[in-house]
Design a protein around this motif. Structure first.
Motif, PDB file in Angstrom:
ATOM      1  N   GLY A   1     -21.862  44.238 -66.883  1.00 17.55           N
ATOM      2  CA  GLY A   1     -22.706  45.417 -66.725  1.00 17.55           C
ATOM      3  C   GLY A   1     -24.121  45.181 -67.204  1.00 17.55           C
ATOM      4  N   ILE A   2     -24.958  46.175 -66.929  1.00 22.13           N
ATOM      5  CA  ILE A   2     -26.369  46.099 -67.313  1.00 22.13           C
ATOM      6  C   ILE A   2     -26.665  47.170 -68.352  1.00 22.13           C
ATOM      7  CG2 ILE A   2     -28.758  46.268 -66.474  1.00 22.13           C
ATOM      8  CD1 ILE A   2     -27.714  45.472 -63.697  1.00 22.13           C
ATOM      9  N   VAL A   3     -27.272  46.759 -69.448  1.00 21.80           N
ATOM     10  CA  VAL A   3     -27.627  47.698 -70.519  1.00 21.80           C
ATOM     11  C   VAL A   3     -29.146  47.690 -70.680  1.00 21.80           C
ATOM     12  CG1 VAL A   3     -27.418  48.181 -72.980  1.00 21.80           C
ATOM     13  CG2 VAL A   3     -25.409  47.443 -71.694  1.00 21.80           C
ATOM     14  N   LEU A   4     -29.730  48.879 -70.587  1.00 27.11           N
ATOM     15  CA  LEU A   4     -31.183  49.017 -70.663  1.00 27.11           C
ATOM     16  C   LEU A   4     -31.595  49.396 -72.085  1.00 27.11           C
ATOM     17  CD1 LEU A   4     -33.639  49.241 -68.559  1.00 27.11           C
ATOM     18  CD2 LEU A   4     -33.335  51.699 -68.826  1.00 27.11           C
ATOM     19  N   LEU A   5     -32.668  48.774 -72.580  1.00 22.86           N
ATOM     20  CA  LEU A   5     -33.184  49.147 -73.902  1.00 22.86           C
ATOM     21  C   LEU A   5     -34.417  50.015 -73.734  1.00 22.86           C
ATOM     22  CD1 LEU A   5     -31.660  46.321 -74.454  1.00 22.86           C
ATOM     23  CD2 LEU A   5     -32.920  46.420 -76.577  1.00 22.86           C
ATOM     24  N   LEU A   6     -34.446  51.088 -74.477  1.00 22.32           N
ATOM     25  CA  LEU A   6     -35.602  51.981 -74.418  1.00 22.32           C
ATOM     26  C   LEU A   6     -36.080  52.275 -75.832  1.00 22.32           C
ATOM     27  CD1 LEU A   6     -35.065  55.055 -72.067  1.00 22.32           C
ATOM     28  CD2 LEU A   6     -36.659  53.154 -71.747  1.00 22.32           C
ATOM     29  N   GLY A   7     -37.363  52.555 -75.966  1.00 23.24           N
ATOM     30  CA  GLY A   7     -37.878  52.929 -77.280  1.00 23.24           C
ATOM     31  C   GLY A   7     -39.370  52.754 -77.305  1.00 23.24           C
ATOM     32  N   ARG A   8     -40.002  53.362 -78.280  1.00 24.76           N
ATOM     33  CA  ARG A   8     -41.454  53.220 -78.345  1.00 24.76           C
ATOM     34  C   ARG A   8     -41.817  51.806 -78.828  1.00 24.76           C
ATOM     35  NH1 ARG A   8     -43.768  56.118 -83.710  1.00 24.76           N
ATOM     36  NH2 ARG A   8     -41.874  56.067 -84.940  1.00 24.76           N
ATOM     37  N   PRO A   9     -43.082  51.440 -78.745  1.00 20.71           N
ATOM     38  CA  PRO A   9     -43.453  50.077 -79.144  1.00 20.71           C
ATOM     39  C   PRO A   9     -43.060  49.776 -80.596  1.00 20.71           C
ATOM     40  CG  PRO A   9     -45.272  51.124 -77.988  1.00 20.71           C
ATOM     41  CD  PRO A   9     -44.243  52.187 -78.202  1.00 20.71           C
TER      42      PRO A   9
ATOM     43  N   GLY B   1     -42.321  48.877 -74.759  1.00 21.77           N
ATOM     44  CA  GLY B   1     -42.263  50.179 -75.422  1.00 21.77           C
ATOM     45  C   GLY B   1     -43.074  51.223 -74.679  1.00 21.77           C
ATOM     46  N   ILE B   2     -42.499  52.406 -74.578  1.00 25.55           N
ATOM     47  CA  ILE B   2     -43.203  53.516 -73.925  1.00 25.55           C
ATOM     48  C   ILE B   2     -44.195  54.115 -74.915  1.00 25.55           C
ATOM     49  CG2 ILE B   2     -42.900  55.913 -73.187  1.00 25.55           C
ATOM     50  CD1 ILE B   2     -41.825  54.395 -71.017  1.00 25.55           C
ATOM     51  N   PHE B   3     -45.407  54.332 -74.465  1.00 28.45           N
ATOM     52  CA  PHE B   3     -46.365  54.997 -75.333  1.00 28.45           C
ATOM     53  C   PHE B   3     -46.984  56.157 -74.587  1.00 28.45           C
ATOM     54  CE2 PHE B   3     -49.292  52.399 -73.020  1.00 28.45           C
ATOM     55  CZ  PHE B   3     -48.572  51.231 -72.844  1.00 28.45           C
TER      56      PHE B   3
END
Ligand code: GTP
Ligand code: MG
Length: 288
Positions: free
Chosen positions: A4-12, A60-62
């Protein structure tokens, strides 16, 4: 076998790339104490007797998109969110205050249909601001506390991921020229990333953001020697001077640091020919 595919998300700066490297046990993504180190999604393959997981590390999302590069970086992360994946690891860093960036990431995470796991990172440090994040525990399926840097807490998290993943699925390997266990990067890009990391680590506040690295040539020479030609591109002359340093000392130091790591990574002797150029338009061409 599960896949499977696991996505990482988070701010910088929350430690996403550090996690991917340490869970895989090999460096696939560059890391630094500066935010916005990762500029495009990176797919690294984890495998053990239970199966295989493609971890997709994202930039990272900003919130404040100051310039066109920042906008492009955000866009690549948002594109990953729209692609196929089986679970999300939503990383938080309670050693830092919660802020508007976190709100942006939370907004994205709330819309995701796949299971979202909250990963509280940096538990080797004093997590002064943890109370500010506690409400997130009610929002998502479950919470794991880890230290990406010290590789603490990985087993429970991996156990849970393998429970979520299905038996039947086959994940396709993306790029035939990839550098295993990297799945979407060729050698030139990987080497450019290693050099770019040294710019992030060695240069002051703004230079890393005006800079990128291009590898033009990798050639095998006699006696197990690999010749690499690379260029550091920066948008302005002042930064070029700083990258070169007095009597070329900075670029020499940077090149030597990068060369040692490249040599280790490819297990060959390396001659690294690295120069600095001004290119005001590199941001328009790269990461498009
Ligand atoms: N003490 C401690 N530091 C950590 C941990 N995880 C990451 N770091 C540090 O935090 C900084 C940022 O780590 P990265 O992995 O580059 O963060 P990132 O989330 O990939 O950042 P972007 O690519 O900018 O989105 C680096 O200096 C890491 O060494 C941790 O568990 N404990
Ligand atoms: Mg990163």
């Amino acid at each position: 076998m599960k896949e499977g595919i696991v996505l990482l998300l988070g701010r910088p700066n929350v430690g996403k790339s550090t996690f991917v490297n340490n869970v895989i046990g090999q460096k696939v993504a560059i890391t630094s104490p500066k935010p916005q180190t990762t500029r495009f999604p990176i797919q690294g393959l984890y495998s053990d007797e239970r199966g295989r997981i493609i971890f997709t590390d994202t930039p990272g999302i900003f919130d404040k998109t100051k310039d066109s590069l920042a906008q492009k970086i955000n866009r690549t992360t948002l594109e990953s969110v729209n692609k196929e994946f089986d679970a999300v690891l939503y990383f938080i860093d309670p050693t830092r205050k919660r802020d508007f960036e976190e709100a942006r990431v939370l907004g994205i995470a709330r819309k995701i249909k796949a299971p979202v796991i909250l990963v509280v990172n940096k538990n080797d440090k004093k997590q002064t601001y943890l109370p500010q994040y506690m409400f997130l525990e009610d929002e998502f399926e479950e919470t794991f506390h880890i230290s990406a840097l010290k590789s603490h807490g990985f087993e429970d998290l991996l156990d849970r991921l393998f429970e979520i993943l299905s038996e039947e699925k086959e994940v396709s390997m993306v790029d035939p020229d990839h550098v295993y266990p990297l799945l979407n990067m060729d050698s030139k890009t990987f080497i450019a990333e290693l050099i770019r990391e040294k710019v992030f680590i060695m240069m002051g506040e703004e230079i890393p953001y005006s800079t990128t690295v291009v590898v033009d040539k990798i050639a095998e020479r006699k006696n197990n020697l690999t010749y690499i030609k690379a260029r550091i591109l920066t948008t302005n002359d002042r930064h070029k001077k700083m990258l070169i340093g007095v009597a070329g000392r900075k670029i020499k130091e940077l090149g030597s640091y990068a060369r040692k790591e490249i040599a280790l990574a490819i297990n060959k002797k390396v001659f690294l020919d690295v120069t600095v150029e001004v290119d005001p338009h590199w941001q328009e061409v790269l990461y498009s």
